[in-house]
Design an enzyme around this catalytic site. Sequence first.
Site, PDB file in Angstrom:
ATOM      1  N   HIS A   1      57.487  70.269  44.781  1.00  0.00           N
ATOM      2  CA  HIS A   1      56.592  69.175  45.147  1.00  0.00           C
ATOM      3  C   HIS A   1      56.334  69.152  46.652  1.00  0.00           C
ATOM      4  CE1 HIS A   1      57.448  66.752  41.224  1.00  0.00           C
ATOM      5  NE2 HIS A   1      56.461  67.617  41.096  1.00  0.00           N
TER       6      HIS A   1
ATOM      7  N   HIS B   1      61.261  72.234  38.367  1.00  0.00           N
ATOM      8  CA  HIS B   1      61.655  70.953  37.759  1.00  0.00           C
ATOM      9  C   HIS B   1      62.024  71.085  36.294  1.00  0.00           C
ATOM     10  CE1 HIS B   1      58.723  70.147  41.069  1.00  0.00           C
ATOM     11  NE2 HIS B   1      59.767  69.473  41.491  1.00  0.00           N
TER      12      HIS B   1
ATOM     13  N   HIS C   1      58.250  61.660  36.150  1.00  0.00           N
ATOM     14  CA  HIS C   1      58.650  62.809  36.952  1.00  0.00           C
ATOM     15  C   HIS C   1      58.832  64.012  36.030  1.00  0.00           C
ATOM     16  CE1 HIS C   1      61.044  65.432  39.574  1.00  0.00           C
ATOM     17  NE2 HIS C   1      60.571  64.718  40.580  1.00  0.00           N
TER      18      HIS C   1
ATOM     19  N   GLU D   1      60.819  66.525  36.058  1.00  0.00           N
ATOM     20  CA  GLU D   1      62.204  66.810  35.669  1.00  0.00           C
ATOM     21  C   GLU D   1      62.650  65.891  34.531  1.00  0.00           C
ATOM     22  OE1 GLU D   1      66.676  66.246  37.435  1.00  0.00           O
ATOM     23  OE2 GLU D   1      65.085  66.743  38.878  1.00  0.00           O
TER      24      GLU D   1
ATOM     25  N   CYS E   1      72.069  66.359  42.766  1.00  0.00           N
ATOM     26  CA  CYS E   1      72.422  67.669  43.306  1.00  0.00           C
ATOM     27  C   CYS E   1      72.990  67.552  44.720  1.00  0.00           C
ATOM     28  CB  CYS E   1      71.230  68.616  43.255  1.00  0.00           C
ATOM     29  SG  CYS E   1      70.083  68.464  44.622  1.00  0.00           S
TER      30      CYS E   1
ATOM     31  N   SER F   1      57.112  63.939  46.149  1.00  0.00           N
ATOM     32  CA  SER F   1      58.462  64.492  46.212  1.00  0.00           C
ATOM     33  C   SER F   1      59.481  63.377  46.061  1.00  0.00           C
ATOM     34  CB  SER F   1      58.678  65.225  47.540  1.00  0.00           C
ATOM     35  OG  SER F   1      60.046  65.509  47.745  1.00  0.00           O
TER      36      SER F   1
ATOM     37  N   SER G   1      62.128  69.908  49.445  1.00  0.00           N
ATOM     38  CA  SER G   1      60.976  70.756  49.115  1.00  0.00           C
ATOM     39  C   SER G   1      60.049  70.976  50.303  1.00  0.00           C
ATOM     40  CB  SER G   1      60.189  70.131  47.957  1.00  0.00           C
ATOM     41  OG  SER G   1      59.883  68.773  48.229  1.00  0.00           O
TER      42      SER G   1
END
Length: 547
Positions: free
Chosen positions: A278, A311, A361, A363, A431, A459, A503
């Site tokens: 993104h 993603h 989103h 993901e 993460c 993002s 990103s």
Amino acid sequence: MPAQTPAVPASEGLPAGTAGSAGAGAGALGVPAPGRPPLPRRRPRLVVAAPLRLEAWAAARSGLPAGTILVRTGMGPEHASRSTRIIREARADAVALVGLGGGLGPGVKPGDVVVADEVRTADGSVSARCLSAPLLAGELRRAGLTVHVGPVVSVPRLAVGTARTELAATGAIAVDMESAQVAPGANGVPLAIIRVVVDTAEQPLGRLDLARRGIAGLRTMMTFGPVLERWAAAVGPRQVLLAEPRAFCAGVERAIEVVERALELHGAPVYVRKQIVHNSHVVADLASRGAVFVEELDEVPPGATVVFSAHGVAPAVWDQAGDRNLSVIDATCPLVEKVHAEARRFTARGDTVLLIGHAGHEEVDGTLGEAPGKIKLVESPADVAHLEVDDPQRVTYLMQTTLAVDEAEEVVDALRDRFPAVIGPGSADICYATSNRQNAIRRVAVEADVVLVVGSQNSANSRRLVDVTEREGVPAYLVGDVGEVEMNWLAGADTVGISAGASAPPTLVDELTRALSGLGHTTVGVRSVGAETISFHLPKELRRSVR
């Protein structure tokens, strides 16, 4: 009006828009009498220079801040050189030269505005650098103008015909006859050069065009005042604090390399479902090299090569790719794939899986698609009260990898209150890169007056950096690049913090830091929570060497 310095008849120094002496009494500001609170900082003293009387007239009517010193330099290098003494004696905090000029660069058209990032003489020597040019250009674009940033070259006489072509070949995008001579008068303070283009080699000035384009150019100049006021208000010494780590993470670097390697192996076009990461700059760069970004697989020709973004995707997307006989290269971040694997495992054993994340989103869509109907999305603590599960003793939660850690924990606390038996993943879903960037920006926020986060609006991890900073009580702004920074944010900010989402390319941070240094003496420091050393292997489809 009488000249302030009659010893230089080619130049006039006069207050813009006021009959008083420019900057009178300003030296007393910021020096409080004993026992009194500090007074406001002194308003920066702005000097605006313009070559011709009509250009100075337009500048004076552009809405310049009270106290601005307006200097008419006269036309050509000889007169402009004499004006440098007047500009130096004004003891300015910022100097701007405005006027009309000729266009050189490709795409530069009459009516456009050129902001110089570098001023050159006719022999190619650099007379001055204007590092804050991208900031000024952004302000002018928001004012509705078409703006180009690049080198401006000053020549001793009007450049026409082949002379224009030769100058364009040097990389300069505009030509005038005064900037290189006026620049030394800035004497080290922030300098801006802004020219309105009235002609180009393709569209030279004719008799009929002279008045029309000249008037149009002067009208454009009459919009510069508020922008120059904001620029001048932002000048001054400051500290820049860089959060570490910042910008690209290992998963993003891997995803970008996947597309680059695919282009090397298969040639263009290589199709990419959704944005690979993104960030608009990354996408534009890869698109320029032959990547074709699509929203859905029905836009990809049967049998073509397609890359799945970092993603992740739902199993249904894999099935569609198989139906269309597509050659798939999976760039899903390994940490996102971990969440997918957990979703499959927990739903397979009969748990209701609660996914903490943001609706829409990519993901989240991919994770929900691992077991449609068996995974419920939870966006906030308020959502928890309305959840219905088959068995309160068999409830598991997972997380989108790019959430704000503290906000996610609030949802987890609400889940534990409602479902005491709820369990989470064996290791954190948010993460390492997301957590590290949030911890680093907290360290910066402790010292900063304002924080700028570089990243695209879509993002999630970049937006969370803004949220985290604001929760610390510090104003923060998400910007795609330096051109989106509003100089009002910088006025009075002695310490500016900078970070970038995982990103965002690190070069964008470098460009922003460089532009801020053009507003005055700048010291750059780093606030680190540790270096990142993680890396990920490429997908097996790309591990063979490129021939």
